[in-house]
Design a protein around this motif. Sequence first.
Motif, PDB file in Angstrom:
ATOM      1  N   ARG A 261     -20.206  19.911  21.680  1.00  0.00           N
ATOM      2  CA  ARG A 261     -20.015  21.140  22.406  1.00  0.00           C
ATOM      3  C   ARG A 261     -20.757  20.795  23.806  1.00  0.00           C
ATOM      4  O   ARG A 261     -21.916  20.714  23.718  1.00  0.00           O
ATOM      5  CB  ARG A 261     -20.516  22.312  21.780  1.00  0.00           C
ATOM      6  CG  ARG A 261     -20.302  23.515  22.680  1.00  0.00           C
ATOM      7  CD  ARG A 261     -21.066  24.945  21.962  1.00  0.00           C
ATOM      8  NE  ARG A 261     -20.218  25.178  20.762  1.00  0.00           N
ATOM      9  CZ  ARG A 261     -20.734  26.070  20.039  1.00  0.00           C
ATOM     10  NH1 ARG A 261     -21.643  26.830  20.463  1.00  0.00           N
ATOM     11  NH2 ARG A 261     -20.011  26.486  18.734  1.00  0.00           N
ATOM     12  N   ALA A 262     -19.983  20.811  24.845  1.00  0.00           N
ATOM     13  CA  ALA A 262     -20.448  20.819  26.290  1.00  0.00           C
ATOM     14  C   ALA A 262     -21.641  19.656  26.509  1.00  0.00           C
ATOM     15  O   ALA A 262     -22.652  19.973  26.928  1.00  0.00           O
ATOM     16  CB  ALA A 262     -21.034  22.173  26.589  1.00  0.00           C
ATOM     17  N   VAL A 263     -21.357  18.470  26.003  1.00  0.00           N
ATOM     18  CA  VAL A 263     -22.325  17.434  26.199  1.00  0.00           C
ATOM     19  C   VAL A 263     -22.474  16.713  27.292  1.00  0.00           C
ATOM     20  O   VAL A 263     -21.465  16.357  28.000  1.00  0.00           O
ATOM     21  CB  VAL A 263     -21.996  16.299  24.964  1.00  0.00           C
ATOM     22  CG1 VAL A 263     -22.880  15.049  25.250  1.00  0.00           C
ATOM     23  CG2 VAL A 263     -22.362  16.793  23.752  1.00  0.00           C
ATOM     24  N   ASP A 264     -23.651  16.943  27.940  1.00  0.00           N
ATOM     25  CA  ASP A 264     -24.022  16.200  29.387  1.00  0.00           C
ATOM     26  C   ASP A 264     -24.803  15.136  29.281  1.00  0.00           C
ATOM     27  O   ASP A 264     -25.654  15.136  28.285  1.00  0.00           O
ATOM     28  CB  ASP A 264     -24.741  17.291  30.276  1.00  0.00           C
ATOM     29  CG  ASP A 264     -23.599  18.215  30.958  1.00  0.00           C
ATOM     30  OD1 ASP A 264     -22.521  18.291  30.965  1.00  0.00           O
ATOM     31  OD2 ASP A 264     -24.186  19.128  31.313  1.00  0.00           O
ATOM     32  N   LEU A 265     -24.387  13.837  29.630  1.00  0.00           N
ATOM     33  CA  LEU A 265     -25.456  12.752  29.235  1.00  0.00           C
ATOM     34  C   LEU A 265     -24.950  11.756  30.495  1.00  0.00           C
ATOM     35  O   LEU A 265     -23.990  11.444  31.063  1.00  0.00           O
ATOM     36  CB  LEU A 265     -24.743  12.039  28.190  1.00  0.00           C
ATOM     37  CG  LEU A 265     -25.399  10.607  27.607  1.00  0.00           C
ATOM     38  CD1 LEU A 265     -26.779  11.155  27.075  1.00  0.00           C
ATOM     39  CD2 LEU A 265     -24.680  10.020  26.601  1.00  0.00           C
ATOM     40  N   SER A 266     -25.752  11.304  31.080  1.00  0.00           N
ATOM     41  CA  SER A 266     -25.717   9.896  31.803  1.00  0.00           C
ATOM     42  C   SER A 266     -26.625   8.661  31.681  1.00  0.00           C
ATOM     43  O   SER A 266     -27.542   8.947  30.829  1.00  0.00           O
ATOM     44  CB  SER A 266     -26.185  10.489  33.209  1.00  0.00           C
ATOM     45  OG  SER A 266     -27.666  10.505  33.455  1.00  0.00           O
ATOM     46  N   VAL A 267     -26.111   7.712  31.981  1.00  0.00           N
ATOM     47  CA  VAL A 267     -27.141   6.395  31.662  1.00  0.00           C
ATOM     48  C   VAL A 267     -27.065   5.525  32.937  1.00  0.00           C
ATOM     49  O   VAL A 267     -26.139   5.228  33.741  1.00  0.00           O
ATOM     50  CB  VAL A 267     -26.202   5.596  30.649  1.00  0.00           C
ATOM     51  CG1 VAL A 267     -26.795   4.203  30.395  1.00  0.00           C
ATOM     52  CG2 VAL A 267     -25.985   6.377  29.200  1.00  0.00           C
ATOM     53  N   GLY A 268     -28.236   5.153  33.439  1.00  0.00           N
ATOM     54  CA  GLY A 268     -28.618   4.770  34.583  1.00  0.00           C
ATOM     55  C   GLY A 268     -28.591   3.051  34.254  1.00  0.00           C
ATOM     56  O   GLY A 268     -28.409   2.715  33.278  1.00  0.00           O
ATOM     57  N   ARG A 269     -28.371   2.526  35.740  1.00  0.00           N
ATOM     58  CA  ARG A 269     -28.456   0.826  35.454  1.00  0.00           C
ATOM     59  C   ARG A 269     -29.440   0.349  34.768  1.00  0.00           C
ATOM     60  O   ARG A 269     -30.562   0.649  35.226  1.00  0.00           O
ATOM     61  CB  ARG A 269     -28.160   0.554  36.948  1.00  0.00           C
ATOM     62  CG  ARG A 269     -26.561   0.615  37.468  1.00  0.00           C
ATOM     63  CD  ARG A 269     -26.642  -0.081  38.742  1.00  0.00           C
ATOM     64  NE  ARG A 269     -25.668   0.709  39.440  1.00  0.00           N
ATOM     65  CZ  ARG A 269     -24.097   0.344  39.540  1.00  0.00           C
ATOM     66  NH1 ARG A 269     -23.966  -0.443  38.428  1.00  0.00           N
ATOM     67  NH2 ARG A 269     -23.200   1.129  39.890  1.00  0.00           N
ATOM     68  N   GLY A 270     -29.241  -0.514  33.799  1.00  0.00           N
ATOM     69  CA  GLY A 270     -30.504  -1.185  33.326  1.00  0.00           C
ATOM     70  C   GLY A 270     -31.397  -0.515  32.311  1.00  0.00           C
ATOM     71  O   GLY A 270     -32.271  -0.650  31.911  1.00  0.00           O
ATOM     72  N   GLU A 271     -30.574   0.918  31.996  1.00  0.00           N
ATOM     73  CA  GLU A 271     -31.532   1.760  31.516  1.00  0.00           C
ATOM     74  C   GLU A 271     -31.309   1.563  29.839  1.00  0.00           C
ATOM     75  O   GLU A 271     -30.349   1.071  29.597  1.00  0.00           O
ATOM     76  CB  GLU A 271     -31.227   3.424  31.681  1.00  0.00           C
ATOM     77  CG  GLU A 271     -32.301   4.138  31.242  1.00  0.00           C
ATOM     78  CD  GLU A 271     -31.867   5.734  31.824  1.00  0.00           C
ATOM     79  OE1 GLU A 271     -32.776   6.476  31.870  1.00  0.00           O
ATOM     80  OE2 GLU A 271     -30.613   5.940  32.095  1.00  0.00           O
ATOM     81  N   PHE A 272     -32.287   1.752  29.067  1.00  0.00           N
ATOM     82  CA  PHE A 272     -32.183   1.803  27.646  1.00  0.00           C
ATOM     83  C   PHE A 272     -32.322   3.228  26.923  1.00  0.00           C
ATOM     84  O   PHE A 272     -33.255   3.761  26.831  1.00  0.00           O
ATOM     85  CB  PHE A 272     -33.049   1.028  27.016  1.00  0.00           C
ATOM     86  CG  PHE A 272     -32.573   0.367  25.667  1.00  0.00           C
ATOM     87  CD1 PHE A 272     -32.472   1.079  24.614  1.00  0.00           C
ATOM     88  CD2 PHE A 272     -32.799  -0.948  25.323  1.00  0.00           C
ATOM     89  CE1 PHE A 272     -32.117   0.890  23.289  1.00  0.00           C
ATOM     90  CE2 PHE A 272     -32.599  -1.513  24.048  1.00  0.00           C
ATOM     91  CZ  PHE A 272     -32.253  -0.488  22.950  1.00  0.00           C
TER      92      PHE A 272
END
Length: 261
Positions: A38-49
């Motif tokens: 439900r309404a998932v917000d997520l981001s992944v940065g460059r090189g991030e784990f």
Amino acid sequence: MSATDPNKSSPTSDQVLIARQVNKTFFSTSGDKVEALRAVDLSVGRGEFVVLIGPTGCGKTTLLNILGGLDSPDGGEIRFAPGFRREDGLAYVFQHYTLFPWRKLLANVAFGLQMRGVPRRRRNARARDLLQRVGLADFERAYPHELSGGMRQRVALAQALAVEPSVLLMDEPFGALDDATRKDLQQLLIDLWQTTSMSVLFVTHNIDEAVILASRICVLSGRPGRVVQDIPVSLPRPRDHLAQPFTDRLLIVRQALYSDT
Ligand SMILES: Nc1ncnc2c1ncn2[C@@H]1O[C@H](COP(=O)(O)OP(=O)(O)OP(=O)(O)O)[C@@H](O)[C@H]1O
Ligand SMILES: [Mg+2]
């Protein structure tokens, strides 16, 4: 940013992917409705784990499948950095072993490169190099059934890395392993990740594993899964399980998990 900004969902230059307001509901064959996300917000940065942690059944695999293009969301959107194409830049290590039983290890590791049309010599050289890096140089002619579970997951890791992904999705890849093997593979994964600029999104429900691996931990609530907390983990590596800052992080993640389930 205003709600009318047409670029509001585009990744910034330091992000490889973002998910905005992602919803997913399943309907079983008997007609029952299961709201998974439900309404998932997520981001992944460059090189991030990034480690995604949440209770069983909260939608972690569903979210990874949607990000990987294996399933589609009912609502919301997934955006990748400009120029990124899933078929070139993304690799997936699944929850269960997914090697081809009829292919020798070398051919398993080289599979993604074969699909991309890389000539045999070049793909085999790269596959050999990766088998060596995951500690299986002597097994290139073995078949998957001749290996232990830990060895198979090493091969799965080599197979995923062979295509030099910029985004690696991993769904509880070490969940079925004993503790010592799991720790070895965690260290191997970190060593390999540190030699590349790839971003990793790693699913687990093991708090210790999350704090060992992550540069950031996203905590999902119980079903329907939503991101309830985003916890940066900037501890130096290799991480000392017994040090106070490590155990402090464990506690923060545990509290986030249990305050919302
Ligand atoms: N294809 C499907 N059809 C119907 N329901 C599904 C389907 N896939 C997942 N679900 C349901 O969606 C919910 C989320 O499942 P998902 O596999 O994403 O959870 P998870 O967080 O990965 O759990 P685990 O930690 O046990 O792997 C569950 O209730 C599951 O039963
Ligand atoms: Mg799962």
